[in-house]
Scaffold this motif. Structure first.
Motif, PDB file in Angstrom:
ATOM      1  N   GLU A  16      -5.326  -9.217   7.226  1.00  0.00           N
ATOM      2  CA  GLU A  16      -4.847  -7.867   6.936  1.00  0.00           C
ATOM      3  C   GLU A  16      -4.052  -7.318   8.113  1.00  0.00           C
ATOM      4  N   GLN A  17      -4.382  -7.737   9.319  1.00  0.00           N
ATOM      5  CA  GLN A  17      -3.605  -7.315  10.486  1.00  0.00           C
ATOM      6  C   GLN A  17      -2.164  -7.802  10.382  1.00  0.00           C
ATOM      7  N   ARG A  18      -1.972  -9.008   9.841  1.00  0.00           N
ATOM      8  CA  ARG A  18      -0.608  -9.523   9.682  1.00  0.00           C
ATOM      9  C   ARG A  18       0.172  -8.686   8.672  1.00  0.00           C
ATOM     10  N   VAL A  19      -0.512  -8.237   7.624  1.00  0.00           N
ATOM     11  CA  VAL A  19       0.148  -7.350   6.650  1.00  0.00           C
ATOM     12  C   VAL A  19       0.498  -6.025   7.326  1.00  0.00           C
ATOM     13  N   SER A  25       6.610  -3.203  11.325  1.00  0.00           N
ATOM     14  CA  SER A  25       7.882  -3.749  11.811  1.00  0.00           C
ATOM     15  C   SER A  25       9.073  -3.205  11.028  1.00  0.00           C
ATOM     16  N   ASP A  26       8.899  -2.964   9.733  1.00  0.00           N
ATOM     17  CA  ASP A  26      10.001  -2.432   8.911  1.00  0.00           C
ATOM     18  C   ASP A  26       9.414  -1.783   7.658  1.00  0.00           C
ATOM     19  N   PRO A  27       8.914  -0.560   7.772  1.00  0.00           N
ATOM     20  CA  PRO A  27       8.252   0.085   6.638  1.00  0.00           C
ATOM     21  C   PRO A  27       9.164   0.275   5.421  1.00  0.00           C
ATOM     22  N   ARG A  28      10.429   0.576   5.644  1.00  0.00           N
ATOM     23  CA  ARG A  28      11.340   0.762   4.506  1.00  0.00           C
ATOM     24  C   ARG A  28      11.503  -0.540   3.719  1.00  0.00           C
ATOM     25  N   ARG A  29      11.646  -1.647   4.446  1.00  0.00           N
ATOM     26  CA  ARG A  29      11.794  -2.943   3.781  1.00  0.00           C
ATOM     27  C   ARG A  29      10.521  -3.326   3.047  1.00  0.00           C
ATOM     28  N   PHE A  30       9.367  -3.041   3.648  1.00  0.00           N
ATOM     29  CA  PHE A  30       8.082  -3.353   3.026  1.00  0.00           C
ATOM     30  C   PHE A  30       7.975  -2.656   1.667  1.00  0.00           C
ATOM     31  N   ALA A  31       8.423  -1.415   1.607  1.00  0.00           N
ATOM     32  CA  ALA A  31       8.315  -0.636   0.371  1.00  0.00           C
ATOM     33  C   ALA A  31       9.209  -1.179  -0.734  1.00  0.00           C
ATOM     34  N   GLN A  32      10.207  -1.998  -0.376  1.00  0.00           N
ATOM     35  CA  GLN A  32      11.162  -2.488  -1.369  1.00  0.00           C
ATOM     36  C   GLN A  32      10.823  -3.882  -1.897  1.00  0.00           C
ATOM     37  N   LEU A  33      10.059  -4.661  -1.148  1.00  0.00           N
ATOM     38  CA  LEU A  33       9.828  -6.063  -1.492  1.00  0.00           C
ATOM     39  C   LEU A  33       8.688  -6.230  -2.494  1.00  0.00           C
ATOM     40  N   VAL A  35       5.332  -8.110  -4.174  1.00  0.00           N
ATOM     41  CA  VAL A  35       4.124  -8.576  -3.518  1.00  0.00           C
ATOM     42  C   VAL A  35       4.216 -10.044  -3.131  1.00  0.00           C
ATOM     43  N   SER A  36       4.886 -10.865  -3.930  1.00  0.00           N
ATOM     44  CA  SER A  36       4.985 -12.292  -3.613  1.00  0.00           C
ATOM     45  C   SER A  36       5.723 -12.524  -2.304  1.00  0.00           C
ATOM     46  N   GLU A  37       6.823 -11.786  -2.097  1.00  0.00           N
ATOM     47  CA  GLU A  37       7.581 -11.944  -0.854  1.00  0.00           C
ATOM     48  C   GLU A  37       6.843 -11.349   0.333  1.00  0.00           C
ATOM     49  N   LEU A  38       6.141 -10.233   0.111  1.00  0.00           N
ATOM     50  CA  LEU A  38       5.338  -9.639   1.187  1.00  0.00           C
ATOM     51  C   LEU A  38       4.265 -10.621   1.652  1.00  0.00           C
ATOM     52  N   ALA A  39       3.601 -11.258   0.690  1.00  0.00           N
ATOM     53  CA  ALA A  39       2.560 -12.224   1.019  1.00  0.00           C
ATOM     54  C   ALA A  39       3.146 -13.400   1.789  1.00  0.00           C
ATOM     55  N   ARG A  41       5.895 -13.455   3.657  1.00  0.00           N
ATOM     56  CA  ARG A  41       6.332 -13.045   5.002  1.00  0.00           C
ATOM     57  C   ARG A  41       5.144 -12.847   5.947  1.00  0.00           C
ATOM     58  N   ALA A  42       4.037 -12.362   5.409  1.00  0.00           N
ATOM     59  CA  ALA A  42       2.850 -12.141   6.243  1.00  0.00           C
ATOM     60  C   ALA A  42       1.978 -13.387   6.346  1.00  0.00           C
ATOM     61  N   GLU A  43       2.341 -14.411   5.579  1.00  0.00           N
ATOM     62  CA  GLU A  43       1.586 -15.667   5.544  1.00  0.00           C
ATOM     63  C   GLU A  43       0.142 -15.421   5.101  1.00  0.00           C
ATOM     64  N   VAL A  44       0.022 -14.641   4.027  1.00  0.00           N
ATOM     65  CA  VAL A  44      -1.293 -14.354   3.447  1.00  0.00           C
ATOM     66  C   VAL A  44      -1.173 -14.499   1.931  1.00  0.00           C
ATOM     67  N   SER A  45      -2.298 -14.376   1.253  1.00  0.00           N
ATOM     68  CA  SER A  45      -2.279 -14.423  -0.205  1.00  0.00           C
ATOM     69  C   SER A  45      -1.901 -13.063  -0.774  1.00  0.00           C
ATOM     70  N   LYS A  46      -1.486 -13.040  -2.032  1.00  0.00           N
ATOM     71  CA  LYS A  46      -1.147 -11.774  -2.678  1.00  0.00           C
ATOM     72  C   LYS A  46      -2.355 -10.831  -2.763  1.00  0.00           C
ATOM     73  N   PRO A  47      -3.572 -11.329  -3.071  1.00  0.00           N
ATOM     74  CA  PRO A  47      -4.735 -10.432  -3.070  1.00  0.00           C
ATOM     75  C   PRO A  47      -4.994  -9.791  -1.704  1.00  0.00           C
ATOM     76  N   THR A  48      -4.625 -10.492  -0.620  1.00  0.00           N
ATOM     77  CA  THR A  48      -4.824  -9.918   0.717  1.00  0.00           C
ATOM     78  C   THR A  48      -3.938  -8.702   0.923  1.00  0.00           C
ATOM     79  N   VAL A  49      -2.713  -8.758   0.385  1.00  0.00           N
ATOM     80  CA  VAL A  49      -1.819  -7.603   0.492  1.00  0.00           C
ATOM     81  C   VAL A  49      -2.428  -6.407  -0.226  1.00  0.00           C
TER      82      VAL A  49
END
Length: 282
Positions: A16-19, A25-33, A35-39, A41-49
């Motif tokens: 969760e720290q990686r998320v 690092s880029d809150p605006r970009r995070f809001a646009q992506l 869940v699959s791409e967020l996971a 980029r953070a190298e975590v699973s989608k449920p972790t996001v």
């Protein structure tokens, strides 16, 4: 919201720290992506996001993104740093509370225990010697000074609060060794408070300052209790700063009460409570 995420980092699981770092690092970009791409980029699973969003107190990713967009949008100056013009009442409620919680968590993580202990030692010494403890503040900080006087006098402390610059200077002129003055200022740049602090120091009183780091007042006091927060001191309607100052006063009052001891305070407080019963409707 971003401040609260930063403050919560140490308590999060590593994934969760990686998320969280991705958000910061880029809150605006995070809001646009998605869940699959967020996971990815953070190298975590989608449920972790999703779990991270819920750890932050939101219903899920959609709710988190909605609030995140509001946080990084341009706010309304002089009212609240994260509130937007078109916010609904529910959004205002969440943002104001989140902003305050973030400031409290940041203070909890950053506060100097050593400085609080030094301040408590000075206050206890003044109390035991029957010396004065005074509180100075102007404007919004004057209200905090009055609250501090109300808390401390119930502990049997000889105390007074002044919010007028002339009274502060006159009172500081009458202080001496063993006395304490607690000076409260959001900006740390108020001339009247600086003058009163300098006079109190010159007369041998211990000066405890609750103000922003790096300010002139922070350097003028014997003991500095840093009150750093994201709210600019030039805002027309200070909110977080006032609550943070009240919190620091609560910490000092509680610490002093514990050092005085329940055996001495309990009878005093019990009698006070009994005497106040006649002031209330049954």
């Amino acid at each position: 919201m971003l401040d609260r995420i930063k403050a919560s980092l140490p308590s999060l699981a590593p994934a969760e720290q990686r998320v969280a770092q991705l958000v910061l690092s880029d809150p605006r970009r995070f809001a646009q992506l998605p869940v699959s791409e967020l996971a990815a980029r953070a190298e975590v699973s989608k449920p972790t996001v999703i779990r991270f969003c819920r750890s932050m107190g939101y219903d899920g990713l959609s709710d988190f993104k909605l609030k995140l967009v509001g946080t990084v949008s341009e706010g309304v100056p002089f009212i609240h740093r994260s509130v937007d013009v078109d916010d609904k009442t529910g959004d205002v409620l969440v943002k104001v509370i989140d902003n305050t919680v973030a400031a409290f968590l940041k203070y909890r993580n950053d506060a100097s225990t050593h400085a609080v202990e030094k301040a408590a030692d000075a206050l206890l010494a003044a109390y035991r010697k029957g010396k004065r403890i005074e509180f100075f503040g102007v404007g919004n900080s004057g209200v905090v000074a009055q609250d501090a006087q109300h808390k401390f006098f119930r502990l049997g402390v000889h105390t007074v609060a002044h919010s007028d610059g002339h009274m502060q200077v006159m009172s500081a002129s009458l202080l001496g060794p063993g006395d304490c003055v607690v000076v409260i200022s959001n900006s740390g740049r108020t001339r009247d408070l600086m003058d009163a602090t300098d006079i109190a120091r010159k007369h041998g009183a211990t000066t405890i300052v609750i103000t922003a780091s790096g300010s002139p007042l922070a350097a003028a006091g014997h003991i500095h209790l840093a009150a750093d927060h994201p709210e600019g001191y030039d805002r027309y309607s200070p909110m977080v700063s006032r609550l943070l100052h009240l919190l620091i006063i609560d910490v000092l009052a509680t610490t002093l009460a514990l050092r005085i001891g329940g055996a001495k305070l309990q009878p005093l407080l019990s009698e006070m409570k009994n005497n106040l019963r006649s002031k209330r409707y049954t």
